[in-house]
Design an enzyme around this catalytic site. Sequence first.
Site, PDB file in Angstrom:
ATOM      1  CD  GLU A   1      34.311 -15.905-108.800  1.00 15.79           C
ATOM      2  OE1 GLU A   1      34.933 -16.800-108.910  1.00 15.79           O
ATOM      3  OE2 GLU A   1      34.377 -15.228-107.778  1.00 15.79           O
TER       4      GLU A   1
ATOM      5  CB  CYS B   1      37.845 -17.067-106.291  1.00 15.52           C
ATOM      6  SG  CYS B   1      37.442 -15.453-106.413  1.00 15.52           S
TER       7      CYS B   1
HETATM    8  P1  NDP Z   1      29.538 -23.210-100.637  1.00 14.50           P
HETATM    9  O1  NDP Z   1      29.430 -23.147-102.135  1.00 14.50           O
HETATM   10  O2  NDP Z   1      29.061 -24.301 -99.764  1.00 14.50           O
HETATM   11  O3  NDP Z   1      28.882 -21.756 -99.842  1.00 14.50           O
HETATM   12  C1  NDP Z   1      28.657 -20.558-100.508  1.00 14.50           C
HETATM   13  C2  NDP Z   1      27.406 -20.275-100.077  1.00 14.50           C
HETATM   14  O4  NDP Z   1      26.304 -20.731-100.667  1.00 14.50           O
HETATM   15  C3  NDP Z   1      27.168 -19.855 -98.751  1.00 14.50           C
HETATM   16  O5  NDP Z   1      26.190 -18.832 -98.395  1.00 14.50           O
HETATM   17  C4  NDP Z   1      26.571 -21.254 -98.686  1.00 14.50           C
HETATM   18  O6  NDP Z   1      25.476 -21.199 -97.393  1.00 14.50           O
HETATM   19  C5  NDP Z   1      25.402 -21.070 -99.761  1.00 14.50           C
HETATM   20  N1  NDP Z   1      24.809 -22.593 -99.920  1.00 14.50           N
HETATM   21  C6  NDP Z   1      25.500 -23.778 -99.815  1.00 14.50           C
HETATM   22  N2  NDP Z   1      24.442 -24.710-100.411  1.00 14.50           N
HETATM   23  C7  NDP Z   1      23.617 -24.178-100.647  1.00 14.50           C
HETATM   24  C8  NDP Z   1      22.389 -24.718-101.536  1.00 14.50           C
HETATM   25  N3  NDP Z   1      22.037 -25.769-101.616  1.00 14.50           N
HETATM   26  N4  NDP Z   1      21.439 -23.635-102.035  1.00 14.50           N
HETATM   27  C9  NDP Z   1      21.804 -22.225-101.795  1.00 14.50           C
HETATM   28  N5  NDP Z   1      22.713 -21.678-101.084  1.00 14.50           N
HETATM   29  C10 NDP Z   1      23.809 -22.548-100.668  1.00 14.50           C
HETATM   30  O7  NDP Z   1      31.034 -23.078-100.138  1.00 14.50           O
HETATM   31  P2  NDP Z   1      31.838 -23.573 -98.721  1.00 14.50           P
HETATM   32  O8  NDP Z   1      31.685 -22.379 -97.831  1.00 14.50           O
HETATM   33  O9  NDP Z   1      31.287 -24.761 -98.472  1.00 14.50           O
HETATM   34  O10 NDP Z   1      33.259 -23.475 -99.328  1.00 14.50           O
HETATM   35  C11 NDP Z   1      33.781 -24.783 -99.870  1.00 14.50           C
HETATM   36  C12 NDP Z   1      34.770 -24.235-101.044  1.00 14.50           C
HETATM   37  O11 NDP Z   1      33.899 -23.717-102.094  1.00 14.50           O
HETATM   38  C13 NDP Z   1      35.991 -23.768-100.525  1.00 14.50           C
HETATM   39  O12 NDP Z   1      36.883 -24.553-100.192  1.00 14.50           O
HETATM   40  C14 NDP Z   1      36.344 -23.148-102.070  1.00 14.50           C
HETATM   41  O13 NDP Z   1      37.064 -24.355-102.796  1.00 14.50           O
HETATM   42  C15 NDP Z   1      35.071 -22.788-102.534  1.00 14.50           C
HETATM   43  N6  NDP Z   1      34.685 -21.525-102.368  1.00 14.50           N
HETATM   44  C16 NDP Z   1      34.883 -20.500-103.290  1.00 14.50           C
HETATM   45  C17 NDP Z   1      34.669 -19.390-103.235  1.00 14.50           C
HETATM   46  C18 NDP Z   1      35.043 -18.145-104.332  1.00 14.50           C
HETATM   47  O14 NDP Z   1      35.165 -17.172-103.869  1.00 14.50           O
HETATM   48  N7  NDP Z   1      34.737 -18.639-105.537  1.00 14.50           N
HETATM   49  C19 NDP Z   1      34.043 -18.767-102.041  1.00 14.50           C
HETATM   50  C20 NDP Z   1      33.903 -19.837-101.061  1.00 14.50           C
HETATM   51  C21 NDP Z   1      34.193 -20.905-101.246  1.00 14.50           C
HETATM   52  P3  NDP Z   1      26.329 -21.757 -95.846  1.00 14.50           P
HETATM   53  O15 NDP Z   1      26.415 -20.458 -95.209  1.00 14.50           O
HETATM   54  O16 NDP Z   1      25.278 -22.706 -95.219  1.00 14.50           O
HETATM   55  O17 NDP Z   1      27.540 -22.482 -96.193  1.00 14.50           O
END
Ligand code: NDP
Length: 483
Positions: free
Chosen positions: A248, A282
């Site tokens: 998602e 989201c």
């Molecule tokens: P990310 O997609 O980077 O992070 C989401 C999760 O994935 C975190 O737990 C993160 O770890 C993890 N992650 C990051 N890279 C990897 C990888 N290579 N392999 C496995 N897991 C990974 O989102 P951000 O937090 O950087 O947010 C950036 C943008 O994403 C926001 O501004 C928004 O636009 C969108 N977003 C959307 C969401 C939604 O509800 N659909 C939720 C959050 C963000 P880590 O703890 O290191 O960040």
Amino acid sequence: MTETKLNLIAGEWLAGESEIENRNPSDLSDLVGMFAQASADQLDATLDQARIAQVEWEAYGIERKYNVLMAIGTEMMSRAEELGTLLAREEGKPMAEGKGEVYRAGQFFTYYAAETLRQMGETADSVRPDIEIDVRREAVGTVAIISPWNFPTATASWKIAPALAYGNAVVWKPANMTPASAVALSEIINRQDIPKGLFSLVMGAGSTIGQRLVESPKINAISFTGSVPVGKGIAAAAIQNLTKVQMEMGSKNALAVMDDADLDLAVALALGGAFGSTGQKCTASSRLIVHETVHDAFVEKLVAGASALKVGHALEVGTQIGPVVSEQQLTENLAYVELGKSEGAELLCGGERLQLATDGYFMSPGVFAGTSNDMRINREEMFAPLAAVIKVGSYDEALHLVNDTKFGLTSGIVTTSLARATHFRRNAKTGCVMVNLPTAGTDYHVPFGGRGDSSYGPREQGRYAAEFYTTVKTAYISSGLPV
Ligand code: NDP
């Protein structure tokens, strides 16, 4: 000296190879805690133990599983105030939202507790005589859960609860921005009657430990919520091992306000949908598509409402909008404000960094008008307290623009016309459609998910979650007697 919170590895709380500090985004002088970062060896060890524990858990029987899930959910609901305050402190959402999130998270566990007792299969006669067919669902095995920081407890819970309910082991990598709430939930889960290592907490950076987790051949499924680029990377890693994946990834949701709308209702829905949770959700209504006959009146009321919202410390009574989660997110938000202006949008209020009594990432809610749907501020997910108004001349144009996006999570219409509401409900190309309701705010017992770049794989939540967390087995049974 602050005690470091540990990872839960193969059933043991262990220190990691390093640690990070977590600070309150409402007050950077407030250290929420220190948190261990798991090593690659710890991840591998916990994956091995998860495989053993899962077999034991699947054999537990449904009533014992019911008791475990019920106990987790009940404890979360009864501690919603305390855990919601912790959540507000580390993520920055106002206390009431934090408390509501923890209570809702508890409801995911009690809902899926009940589902453990409802695991019905199907039976059929074979096309061959004297043979019966039994179709049932079994656990997929070990599920990797990767959750975001914006709803750190609820999102994780709507993944962990069904994973456990349907008989799986769970390895959870929460967002590094919100580790305190992850430790709190893990402590509750680990205190229950579960096999050693059935549930693991693996804190660490997504790019290192998260990447290693999704690449591991020791997992059977990945449930992810986060950004589109990371989601695409996870899908690419998953396909190497043919690992089941569900994702998602946010959206660019539109709320359409029609000429026959109750304007006060429309403004209230837009304010809540666009600025609730500081716009960091989201399901946020970041595009407000408004009929020209009510446009000016709507915009006037919206700007008055947005300007009156109280931005403040998440733990202060009366705060309606907390800080943005991090310096990086705030920088990106302010860059979107500049981008909007450079694209020709008119910033009517807000969109500025605020200096308050405490040093935090505060930003005033911003309203853009005079925007078009092809501007980048109307095409990219901003995850910011920013809303852009788009003026349209007809319902048909509004519907066209609602659907003119690569995303497709939620959409909404405000109208008093049953005919329009019905047409919209059937023709909006989103996974969730809201009529006279905000684009944000969904229930826990029905499916949640979107289309296009918003989601990938089977739906989450409700009974639809079974599709992802189980695999179907078809058994053929003969009496063995001659026919
Ligand atoms: P990310 O997609 O980077 O992070 C989401 C999760 O994935 C975190 O737990 C993160 O770890 C993890 N992650 C990051 N890279 C990897 C990888 N290579 N392999 C496995 N897991 C990974 O989102 P951000 O937090 O950087 O947010 C950036 C943008 O994403 C926001 O501004 C928004 O636009 C969108 N977003 C959307 C969401 C939604 O509800 N659909 C939720 C959050 C963000 P880590 O703890 O290191 O960040």
